[in-house]
Design an enzyme around this catalytic site. Structure first.
Site, short mmCIF file in Angstrom:
data_model
loop_
_atom_site.label_atom_id
_atom_site.label_comp_id
_atom_site.label_asym_id
_atom_site.label_seq_id
_atom_site.Cartn_x
_atom_site.Cartn_y
_atom_site.Cartn_z
N TYR A 14 34.65 43.54 42.28
CA TYR A 14 35.61 43.87 41.06
C TYR A 14 35.56 45.45 40.99
CZ TYR A 14 34.28 39.18 39.64
OH TYR A 14 34.26 37.87 39.56
N PHE A 62 36.87 31.33 34.20
CA PHE A 62 38.08 30.96 33.55
C PHE A 62 37.72 29.52 32.70
CE2 PHE A 62 41.23 32.84 37.05
CZ PHE A 62 40.98 34.23 36.35
N PRO A 63 36.94 29.68 31.74
CA PRO A 63 36.54 28.26 31.26
C PRO A 63 37.65 27.98 29.83
CG PRO A 63 35.31 30.05 30.31
CD PRO A 63 36.10 30.71 31.34
N GLY A 95 48.02 26.29 30.56
CA GLY A 95 48.93 25.30 30.82
C GLY A 95 49.03 24.31 29.48
#
Length: 311
Positions: free
Chosen positions: A81, A226-227, A231
Site C-alpha cells: 500500500y 470491502f465488507p 451495487g
C-alpha cells in the site's frame, strides 16, 4: 439462503481472540483507503491505485488516532500500500502503540507500477519485505503477518516456510493468508498453523462461504475486506435500506451487523478516509437485528460482478 453457523436471534459477541492470545473488537479498520494515486479520485475503492501517501497527511493521522480512541483494536495494512508509506503513516500516527492494538500487515505482492499487483512469494523476497515492514512499523515483532497472495510459481511450502522462519526468530507472532480458497487454506494448515484469513466478502460477494464456515470451526479469524456491500443491495429503497430503517441504523451499519451475525469468526475491516464514516462503521457493533431481518438479508444472495479483484 445461507445456513449460518451461529444463531442469529441474539446480538453477537463483540470480541474475538486471534491466534489464542490477541483479543480484538469485532470491527477493525482497513488502512488501504489512506492512500492516493495519479489522476482523479476513483469512483469506487477497487479502482484506487493505492500508490501514493494521502494528499492530506494530517487528516489521515487524525483519523487513525480517532480510530484508536473509539476502541479499534485491529488495523490492517500491507507493504504494497503506497509502497510501504501506509505502514510508515500508521507508525507516525500511533507509535508507540497501545498494548491492546494489533497491527496486521501483508507481504507477497510486488508493485511494479500503479496498475500492477504481482504475487511474489520467493522466500528471500518475503523475508526482505518482512524486515522492511518491521522497520516502517517500528516494531520488533509483527503480531499478525499475512501472505498477501499465494504465488503459483513458488511451492507453498517455501512461501510459508519463509514466514515460519520469521516466526521462529521471534519477528512474527501469528501467520495469516489473504484471498485463498478452502483447498488452499487446508493445504497451508498442513504446513503451519494459520491464525487468520483475509478475503473479500460482503452481502453481495459471498463466494467464500465455505472458507468462513471452516474458519469458525477451526478457530481461525476471518477478516473480510470491502465488507460493506455495493451495487443493487445498497441502493436506496432496496432490502438493505429497508432493514436499516427498521433497525434504526444506516445501510452500512446494517451490512456490517449482518456480517457479525454471519459467523463468530468474522472481524470486518472497513476502510474510510472520513472520520464521520469511521464512527458510523464502528457503531455497527451496537446494531441489533432480528432473526427475521437477518434471514431477509441472507436470502438476497450474491450479485454478479465484473469489478476487478480488490487489492
Amino acid at each position: 439462503m445461507i445456513e449460518h453457523t451461529a444463531q442469529p436471534s441474539t446480538r453477537p459477541g463483540t470480541v474475538l481472540t486471534i491466534g489464542g492470545d490477541l483479543p480484538v473488537r469485532r470491527i477493525g479498520y482497513g488502512a488501504m483507503r489512506l492512500t492516493g494515486g495519479p489522476g482523479p479520485v476513483p469512483a469506487t475503492p477497487d479502482q484506487a491505485p493505492v500508490w501514493w501517501p494521502p494528499a492530506d497527511r494530517q487528516a489521515a493521522i487524525t483519523l487513525l488516532r480517532r480510530a484508536v480512541e473509539l476502541g479499534v483494536d485491529l488495523i490492517d495494512t500491507a507493504d504494497s500500500y503506497a509502497l510501504g508509506a501506509n505502514e510508515e503513516l500508521i507508525a507516525e500516527a500511533l507509535h508507540p502503540y497501545p498494548d491492546h492494538l494489533v497491527i496486521t500487515t501483508k507481504i507477497g505482492v510486488a508493485r511494479p507500477s500503479p496498475s500492477e499487483w504481482v504475487p511474489l512469494g520467493r522466500p528471500e523476497y518475503l523475508r526482505q519485505q518482512a524486515e522492511l515492514s518491521l522497520r516502517r512499523l517500528r516494531v520488533e515483532r509483527i503480531d499478525l503477518l499475512q501472505l498477501h497472495r499465494l504465488d503459483p510459481q513458488v511451492p507453498l511450502e517455501d512461501q510459508l516456510g519463509a514466514l515460519r522462519r520469521l516466526q521462529d526468530e521471534g519477528k512474527v507472532r501469528h501467520i495469516g493468508l489473504s484471498e485463498v480458497t478452502l483447498e488452499q487454506l487446508r493445504a497451508a494448515q498442513a504446513i503451519t498453523p494459520i491464525a487468520s484469513v483475509e478475503n473479500m466478502y460482503n452481502l453481495a460477494t459471498r463466494h467464500h462461504d465455505d472458507v468462513i464456515d471452516y474458519a469458525a470451526a477451526h478457530g481461525i479469524a476471518f477478516l473480510p475486506f470491502f465488507p460493506i456491500a455495493m451495487g443493487a443491495h445498497a441502493a436506496p429503497g432496496g432490502a438493505v435500506a429497508d432493514v436499516a430503517l427498521e433497525a434504526g441504523a444506516t445501510p452500512a451499519q446494517t451490512a456490517l451487523a449482518w456480517l457479525l451475525h454471519r459467523s463468530p469468526a468474522i472481524v470486518p475491516i472497513p476502510g474510510t478516509a472520513s472520520v464521520a464514516h469511521l464512527e458510523e462503521n464502528l457503531a455497527a457493533l451496537a446494531v441489533e437485528l432480528s432473526a427475521e431481518q437477518i434471514g431477509r438479508l441472507s436470502a438476497l444472495g450474491a450479485e454478479p460482478s465484473d469489478r476487478p479483484e480488490a487489492p
